[in-house]
Motif scaffolding. Structure first.
Motif, PDB file in Angstrom:
ATOM      1  N   ARG A  56      -2.996  45.390  -5.666  1.00 16.02           N
ATOM      2  CA  ARG A  56      -3.849  45.739  -6.431  1.00 16.02           C
ATOM      3  C   ARG A  56      -4.114  44.421  -7.632  1.00 16.02           C
ATOM      4  NH1 ARG A  56      -4.066  51.314  -9.269  1.00 16.02           N
ATOM      5  NH2 ARG A  56      -5.357  51.648  -7.418  1.00 16.02           N
ATOM      6  N   THR A  58      -5.961  43.486 -11.094  1.00 21.52           N
ATOM      7  CA  THR A  58      -6.580  43.886 -12.262  1.00 21.52           C
ATOM      8  C   THR A  58      -7.010  42.679 -12.909  1.00 21.52           C
ATOM      9  OG1 THR A  58      -4.347  43.859 -13.810  1.00 21.52           O
ATOM     10  CG2 THR A  58      -5.079  45.952 -12.684  1.00 21.52           C
ATOM     11  N   LYS A  60      -8.739  41.195 -16.494  1.00 19.23           N
ATOM     12  CA  LYS A  60      -9.166  41.466 -17.882  1.00 19.23           C
ATOM     13  C   LYS A  60      -9.949  40.411 -18.194  1.00 19.23           C
ATOM     14  CE  LYS A  60      -7.873  43.006 -22.497  1.00 19.23           C
ATOM     15  NZ  LYS A  60      -9.462  42.926 -23.017  1.00 19.23           N
ATOM     16  N   THR A 102     -11.482  45.701 -18.383  1.00 20.41           N
ATOM     17  CA  THR A 102     -10.469  45.472 -17.264  1.00 20.41           C
ATOM     18  C   THR A 102     -11.086  46.039 -15.950  1.00 20.41           C
ATOM     19  OG1 THR A 102      -8.790  45.503 -18.731  1.00 20.41           O
ATOM     20  CG2 THR A 102      -8.166  45.921 -16.555  1.00 20.41           C
ATOM     21  N   ILE A 104     -10.433  46.655 -11.748  1.00 18.89           N
ATOM     22  CA  ILE A 104      -9.214  46.934 -10.705  1.00 18.89           C
ATOM     23  C   ILE A 104      -9.743  46.993  -9.369  1.00 18.89           C
ATOM     24  CG2 ILE A 104      -7.240  48.549  -9.831  1.00 18.89           C
ATOM     25  CD1 ILE A 104      -7.253  49.597 -12.532  1.00 18.89           C
ATOM     26  N   TYR A 105      -9.281  46.129  -8.710  1.00 24.50           N
ATOM     27  CA  TYR A 105      -9.539  45.992  -7.176  1.00 24.50           C
ATOM     28  C   TYR A 105      -8.420  46.089  -6.450  1.00 24.50           C
ATOM     29  CZ  TYR A 105     -13.742  43.759  -8.851  1.00 24.50           C
ATOM     30  OH  TYR A 105     -15.035  43.406  -9.591  1.00 24.50           O
ATOM     31  N   ASP A 106      -8.466  47.100  -5.145  1.00 25.94           N
ATOM     32  CA  ASP A 106      -7.382  47.186  -4.354  1.00 25.94           C
ATOM     33  C   ASP A 106      -7.796  46.665  -3.115  1.00 25.94           C
ATOM     34  OD1 ASP A 106      -7.501  50.472  -5.479  1.00 25.94           O
ATOM     35  OD2 ASP A 106      -5.470  48.940  -5.715  1.00 25.94           O
ATOM     36  N   TYR A 136      -0.292  43.315  -8.215  1.00 23.76           N
ATOM     37  CA  TYR A 136       0.661  44.122  -7.952  1.00 23.76           C
ATOM     38  C   TYR A 136       0.978  44.054  -6.289  1.00 23.76           C
ATOM     39  CZ  TYR A 136      -0.663  46.137 -12.713  1.00 23.76           C
ATOM     40  OH  TYR A 136      -0.673  46.164 -13.872  1.00 23.76           O
TER      41      TYR A 136
END
Length: 166
Positions: A56, A58, A60, A102, A104-106, A136
């Motif tokens: 993951r 993130t 910002k 922000t 978020i990309y998985d 992450y």
């Protein structure tokens, strides 16, 4: 007396027949949760067996960045053994990469070791200033890379902490 006993017995039967079997329902619910967790863990293990892991990212955007950016952003992150993952194109639309936001990309990619480097590249004329990018991974704590400067067009910028303790 027999009539009273019969009425009492009949009342007890009616009371229990309309009662909800709470213990059974709770147990079934817990069994379903266990099955879901077990299935999720099984899928994670299958994915790792195929050499794929989930990450993951993130991102910002700094509040000093332009209002929004239409740029295409590329991210490369890797481990100390030289294994790298490139997210070649993070499509950006006007509502994406807005200042102070922000995203978020998985990502599902091949498994690598502990992440210790991250680079960002940008193509486009809008300009873009990330504040922080956090990755992450599947095994290690998240790692944060701080920017707070404009990424020049077509030039990769980032940090490599692979030779240092993180």
């Amino acid at each position: 007396m027999k009539a009273l006993t019969l009425i009492l017995a009949f009342s007890i039967i009616i009371a229990y027949s309309s009662a909800t079997p709470t213990l059974v329902t709770l147990l079934q619910s817990q069994m379903n949760q266990y099955s879901t967790l077990n299935l999720t863990q099984h899928r994670i293990n299958e994915t790792k067996l195929m050499g794929m892991c989930s990450y993951r990212i993130t991102i910002k955007t700094n509040c000093n960045s332009p209002k929004y950016s239409k740029n295409t952003i590329g991210i490369l992150f890797g481990d100390a053994d030289g294994k790298e993952i490139t997210v070649l194109k993070v499509d950006s639309e006007p509502e994406l990469f807005e200042r102070c936001k922000t995203l978020i990309y998985d990502v599902l990619e091949h498994c690598i070791g502990k992440i210790c480097k991250l680079y960002v590249a940008r193509i486009g004329s809008d300009g873009w200033m990330p504040e922080t990018i956090v990755v992450y991974d599947h095994n290690d704590p998240p790692i944060s890379f701080n920017y707070n400067y404009f990424i020049p067009e077509g030039i990769r910028r980032g940090s490599n902490y692979c030779g240092h303790q993180i």
